[in-house]
Design an enzyme around this catalytic site. Structure first.
Site, mmCIF file in Angstrom:
data_model
loop_
_atom_site.group_PDB
_atom_site.id
_atom_site.type_symbol
_atom_site.label_atom_id
_atom_site.label_comp_id
_atom_site.label_asym_id
_atom_site.label_seq_id
_atom_site.Cartn_x
_atom_site.Cartn_y
_atom_site.Cartn_z
ATOM 1 N N ARG A 1 -6.383 44.669 -48.594
ATOM 2 C CA ARG A 1 -7.721 44.715 -48.734
ATOM 3 C C ARG A 1 -8.315 43.587 -47.733
ATOM 4 N NH1 ARG A 1 -8.079 44.133 -54.583
ATOM 5 N NH2 ARG A 1 -8.880 42.405 -54.481
ATOM 6 N N ARG B 1 -8.160 39.630 -37.623
ATOM 7 C CA ARG B 1 -9.049 40.340 -36.546
ATOM 8 C C ARG B 1 -8.599 39.416 -35.313
ATOM 9 N NH1 ARG B 1 -14.015 40.012 -39.967
ATOM 10 N NH2 ARG B 1 -13.903 42.346 -41.064
ATOM 11 N N TYR C 1 -9.053 47.444 -60.021
ATOM 12 C CA TYR C 1 -10.002 47.025 -59.404
ATOM 13 C C TYR C 1 -10.830 47.748 -58.650
ATOM 14 C CZ TYR C 1 -12.288 43.408 -56.739
ATOM 15 O OH TYR C 1 -13.441 42.717 -56.460
HETATM 16 P P1 FAD Z 1 -18.230 46.146 -66.596
HETATM 17 O O1 FAD Z 1 -19.277 45.563 -65.459
HETATM 18 O O2 FAD Z 1 -16.951 45.356 -66.936
HETATM 19 O O3 FAD Z 1 -19.189 46.538 -67.493
HETATM 20 C C1 FAD Z 1 -18.188 47.062 -69.030
HETATM 21 C C2 FAD Z 1 -19.093 46.707 -70.072
HETATM 22 O O4 FAD Z 1 -18.393 47.168 -71.359
HETATM 23 C C3 FAD Z 1 -19.093 45.042 -70.435
HETATM 24 O O5 FAD Z 1 -20.658 44.689 -70.427
HETATM 25 C C4 FAD Z 1 -18.653 44.950 -71.670
HETATM 26 O O6 FAD Z 1 -19.188 44.104 -72.455
HETATM 27 C C5 FAD Z 1 -18.950 46.343 -72.261
HETATM 28 N N1 FAD Z 1 -17.941 46.560 -73.635
HETATM 29 C C6 FAD Z 1 -16.525 46.646 -73.220
HETATM 30 N N2 FAD Z 1 -16.012 46.867 -74.540
HETATM 31 C C7 FAD Z 1 -16.945 47.370 -75.515
HETATM 32 C C8 FAD Z 1 -17.130 47.835 -76.719
HETATM 33 N N3 FAD Z 1 -16.180 48.146 -77.191
HETATM 34 N N4 FAD Z 1 -18.128 48.046 -77.292
HETATM 35 C C9 FAD Z 1 -19.403 47.934 -76.609
HETATM 36 N N5 FAD Z 1 -19.172 47.253 -75.406
HETATM 37 C C10 FAD Z 1 -18.096 46.992 -74.801
HETATM 38 N N6 FAD Z 1 -17.537 44.316 -56.716
HETATM 39 C C11 FAD Z 1 -17.978 44.333 -55.410
HETATM 40 O O7 FAD Z 1 -18.539 45.681 -54.813
HETATM 41 N N7 FAD Z 1 -18.384 43.279 -54.744
HETATM 42 C C12 FAD Z 1 -18.081 42.055 -55.002
HETATM 43 O O8 FAD Z 1 -18.007 41.101 -54.349
HETATM 44 C C13 FAD Z 1 -17.415 41.894 -56.333
HETATM 45 N N8 FAD Z 1 -17.001 40.606 -56.692
HETATM 46 C C14 FAD Z 1 -16.165 40.673 -57.955
HETATM 47 C C15 FAD Z 1 -15.974 39.447 -58.486
HETATM 48 C C16 FAD Z 1 -15.230 39.281 -59.709
HETATM 49 C C17 FAD Z 1 -14.774 37.982 -59.938
HETATM 50 C C18 FAD Z 1 -14.772 40.386 -60.304
HETATM 51 C C19 FAD Z 1 -14.050 40.503 -61.648
HETATM 52 C C20 FAD Z 1 -15.309 41.825 -59.878
HETATM 53 C C21 FAD Z 1 -15.893 41.886 -58.591
HETATM 54 N N9 FAD Z 1 -16.396 43.366 -58.289
HETATM 55 C C22 FAD Z 1 -17.061 43.069 -57.010
HETATM 56 C C23 FAD Z 1 -16.547 44.341 -59.152
HETATM 57 C C24 FAD Z 1 -17.358 44.564 -60.001
HETATM 58 O O9 FAD Z 1 -17.600 43.525 -61.007
HETATM 59 C C25 FAD Z 1 -17.305 46.022 -60.859
HETATM 60 O O10 FAD Z 1 -17.201 47.107 -59.695
HETATM 61 C C26 FAD Z 1 -18.429 46.315 -61.748
HETATM 62 O O11 FAD Z 1 -18.625 45.495 -62.780
HETATM 63 C C27 FAD Z 1 -17.743 47.489 -62.611
HETATM 64 O O12 FAD Z 1 -18.709 47.921 -63.563
HETATM 65 P P2 FAD Z 1 -18.194 48.737 -64.848
HETATM 66 O O13 FAD Z 1 -19.473 49.201 -65.533
HETATM 67 O O14 FAD Z 1 -17.142 49.706 -64.762
HETATM 68 O O15 FAD Z 1 -17.445 47.382 -65.892
HETATM 69 N N1 UDP Z 2 -6.532 36.003 -50.517
HETATM 70 C C1 UDP Z 2 -5.840 34.909 -50.117
HETATM 71 N N2 UDP Z 2 -6.486 33.951 -49.435
HETATM 72 C C2 UDP Z 2 -7.854 33.942 -49.412
HETATM 73 C C3 UDP Z 2 -8.572 35.175 -49.949
HETATM 74 C C4 UDP Z 2 -7.855 36.120 -50.512
HETATM 75 O O1 UDP Z 2 -4.687 34.727 -50.122
HETATM 76 O O2 UDP Z 2 -8.637 32.981 -48.632
HETATM 77 C C5 UDP Z 2 -5.655 37.064 -51.195
HETATM 78 C C6 UDP Z 2 -5.756 36.943 -52.741
HETATM 79 O O3 UDP Z 2 -4.370 37.320 -53.349
HETATM 80 C C7 UDP Z 2 -6.748 37.625 -53.175
HETATM 81 C C8 UDP Z 2 -6.624 39.063 -52.190
HETATM 82 O O4 UDP Z 2 -6.266 38.501 -50.978
HETATM 83 O O5 UDP Z 2 -6.490 38.246 -54.619
HETATM 84 C C9 UDP Z 2 -7.947 39.927 -51.952
HETATM 85 O O6 UDP Z 2 -8.747 39.050 -51.503
HETATM 86 P P1 UDP Z 2 -10.387 39.465 -51.940
HETATM 87 O O7 UDP Z 2 -11.340 38.285 -51.157
HETATM 88 O O8 UDP Z 2 -10.545 40.878 -51.635
HETATM 89 O O9 UDP Z 2 -10.508 39.234 -53.564
HETATM 90 P P2 UDP Z 2 -11.416 39.276 -54.476
HETATM 91 O O10 UDP Z 2 -12.615 39.712 -53.849
HETATM 92 O O11 UDP Z 2 -10.625 40.431 -55.248
HETATM 93 O O12 UDP Z 2 -11.440 38.044 -55.275
#
Ligand code: FAD
Ligand code: UDP
Length: 383
Positions: A175, A179, A350
Site C-alpha cells: 500500500r 519515491r 480493509y
Molecule cells: P463502519 O464505518 O464500520 O460502519 C459499520 C456500522 O455498523 C458501525 O457504525 C457499527 O456501529 C454498526 N453495527 C455493527 N454491528 C451492528 C449491529 N448488529 N446492529 C446495529 N449496528 C451495527 N479510509 C479512507 O479512505 N481514508 C482514511 O484515511 C482512512 N483511515 C482509516 C483509519 C482507521 C483507523 C480505520 C480503522 C479505517 C480507516 N479508513 C480510511 C477506512 C474507513 O473507516 C472505512 O472505509 C469506512 O468506515 C467503512 O464504512 P462501513 O460503513 O463499511 O463501516
Molecule cells: N507502515 C510502516 N511505517 C509507517 C507507516 C506504515 O511500517 O510509518 C506499515 C504498517 O504495517 C501499516 C502499513 O504500512 O499497517 C500500511 O500503512 P498505511 O499508512 O496505509 O496504514 P493505515 O492507513 O492502514 O493505518
C-alpha cells in the site's frame, strides 16, 4: 420497479448510508439500525468541546480516490476542501518524511543524491536473493534493504499488528509507495480532500432522503430479519452468526486524548518508527482543517492491541488462521438469499472510504437490477 420492498440496513456508516439512499430513491422503504448513538460509522467526526477543532473520533480519515463517480457523489453532500496528506515519522531521534522518498533517503544516509543515484543506491541495499516476497519483511527487504526497513517499517509494523513483520502478508506494505523524488504526498490518487464540515454531516445528508428511517442506539439481531424482504448487513460477519465458528481476529485502537495551546507537532500525523515508543502515531486534528483557525489544539496518541469481545474492531488481521475461519463464514454467508454482507466488517477487509462507496453503489444497483424483475439475489461477498 414492480413493488415496494421493506429493506433493513445494519450500520449507518458509509456502506449503510449509500445503499439506503439509493434503494429509497428507487422507491423502497429503508430502515437503518446502528448500535451507536451517531451516524457515519468509523469516519464519524465531531467538534471538540474544549478547542472547537473538528476531531476524527475513530482515527484519521483522509478522502482520496481515482474514482470520478465516487468523487462526484461525495461532493454532492459536502464541499471538499483542498487537503494534501503529508506524514512525518520519528525514528532514532530524527524526524523524516513519509512515505519513503528522496528526502528520507538522503537525510537517513547523510547524502545529497539525485533521483537516479538514489535509485541505484537503494538497489544495492535491497536483498536481491528474495525473488518472490511473500511476507511483509521479505517485501521490505527486497524493496529497500535492512537499514530502511528497521528504521521505518519493522518497529511500526510490530506495534500496529502485534506480531513480527515476517508473519504478515506482503500486501500490507504494497500500500505504501517508494519515491525517488521529493513528492511527499502520502497518496497518489487524482482526487484528495477533506469535507468542509466533517464526515458526519456528509453522511447525515446522504441519509436525508424520503423513505429512509434511521434507528440509532439499536442493535440489529438476526431474528429481526424476518420482518424484511432483504437485509444489507455492514456489521461484523462473525457477529451475525454469533461467533459460531470462533472470532475473526481484529486489531483495536486506543486513542489517548490530550490538548495543547498552539501547534504541538506542526503536522496532522506523526508516526513513530521505534519499538521503544509505545504509540504508532500522534494525530493533531486541527491540521486536517487548514482553512480553520484554532489557538487550542487536540491530539490523539494512538496505540494498537488485540481486539477483545467488547472492543471496537478496526483492522482485520487476515493471517492464516483467520483465512480458514473466514472461509467457513463466507461459505455460510453465500447461502443467504435475503442477506447481503457489505462494508469493511461485513466482508472482513480493509476498505478505504472510496472503495466502500463504490461497492455500496454497485451493491444497490445489483439489487435493483435483480430484484426489480423478481429474480433472487444471493448474498455476494467481495473476494
Ligand atoms: P463502519 O464505518 O464500520 O460502519 C459499520 C456500522 O455498523 C458501525 O457504525 C457499527 O456501529 C454498526 N453495527 C455493527 N454491528 C451492528 C449491529 N448488529 N446492529 C446495529 N449496528 C451495527 N479510509 C479512507 O479512505 N481514508 C482514511 O484515511 C482512512 N483511515 C482509516 C483509519 C482507521 C483507523 C480505520 C480503522 C479505517 C480507516 N479508513 C480510511 C477506512 C474507513 O473507516 C472505512 O472505509 C469506512 O468506515 C467503512 O464504512 P462501513 O460503513 O463499511 O463501516
Ligand atoms: N507502515 C510502516 N511505517 C509507517 C507507516 C506504515 O511500517 O510509518 C506499515 C504498517 O504495517 C501499516 C502499513 O504500512 O499497517 C500500511 O500503512 P498505511 O499508512 O496505509 O496504514 P493505515 O492507513 O492502514 O493505518
Amino acid at each position: 420497479m414492480t413493488d415496494k420492498h421493506r429493506i433493513a440496513i445494519v450500520g449507518a456508516g458509509l456502506s449503510g448510508a449509500v445503499i439506503g439512499r439509493e434503494l429509497a430513491l428507487a422507491g423502497h422503504q429503508v430502515e437503518i439500525f446502528d448500535t451507536r448513538s451517531h451516524v457515519a460509522g468509523n469516519c464519524y467526526t465531531e467538534r471538540d468541546a474544549e478547542t472547537g477543532v473538528m476531531v476524527h473520533i475513530y482515527g484519521p480519515h483522509i478522502f482520496h480516490t481515482d474514482d470520478g463517480e465516487v468523487w462526484d457523489y461525495v461532493n454532492r453532500f459536502q464541499r471538499f476542501m483542498p487537503y494534501t496528506h503529508r506524514v512525518k515519522t520519528t525514528s532514532g531521534g530524527q524526524v523524516y518524511s513519509m512515505p519513503v522518498n528522496l528526502h528520507t533517503i538522503n537525510q537517513f544516509f547523510g547524502k545529497t543524491m539525485r533521483p537516479d543515484e538514489a535509485r541505484t543506491f537503494v538497489e544495492t541495499l535491497a536483498d536481491r536473493s528474495i525473488s518472490e516476497p511473500a511476507t511483509f519483511e521479505e517485501q521490505a527487504l527486497s524493496f529497500v534493504g535492512e537499514a530502511l526497513f528497521k528504521a521505518f517499517f519493522d518497529g511500526y509494523t510490530q506495534k500496529q499488528w502485534g506480531c513480527p513483520s515476517s508473519a504478515l502478508p506482503a500486501s500490507i506494505l504494497k500500500r505504501l509507495p517508494l519515491r525517488f523524488n521529493y513528492d511527499d504526498n502520502y497518496f497518489f490518487h487524482k482526487y484528495q480532500g477533506m469535507p468542509e464540515t466533517g464526515y458526519t454531516e456528509m453522511v447525515a445528508r446522504i441519509l436525508d432522503c424520503d423513505g429512509v428511517t434511521v434507528h440509532l442506539d439499536t442493535r440489529f439481531e438476526r431474528a429481526m430479519a424476518e420482518g424484511f424482504d432483504h437485509v444489507f448487513y455492514s456489521g461484523p460477519l462473525d457477529g451475525y452468526y454469533d461467533y459460531e465458528f470462533g472470532r475473526l481476529g481484529y486489531r483495536t485502537l486506543d486513542f489517548e486524548r490530550f490538548s495543547h495551546d498552539g501547534d504541538y507537532q506542526g503536522c496532522a500525523v506523526m508516526n513513530y518508527g521505534d519499538l521503544a515508543e509505545p504509540q504508532t502515531r500522534i494525530t493533531e486534528h486541527k491540521h486536517f482543517s487548514p482553512w480553520e483557525k484554532h489557538q487550542g489544539s487536540v491530539l490523539y496518541r494512538e496505540t494498537s492491541r488485540a481486539c477483545g469481545p467488547d472492543d471496537i474492531p478496526y483492522y482485520p488481521i487476515r493471517l492464516v488462521e483467520e483465512q480458514a475461519l473466514l472461509e467457513q463464514y463466507v461459505a455460510r454467508a453465500r447461502n443467504e438469499a435475503a442477506v447481503t454482507f457489505v462494508g469493511r466488517l461485513g466482508t472482513y477487509r480493509y476498505l478505504d472510504m472510496d472503495v466502500t462507496i463504490r461497492e455500496a453503489l454497485d451493491t444497490a444497483r445489483l439489487y435493483l437490477a435483480t430484484k426489480a424483475d423478481g429474480s433472487a439475489m444471493r448474498a455476494f461477498l467481495h473476494a
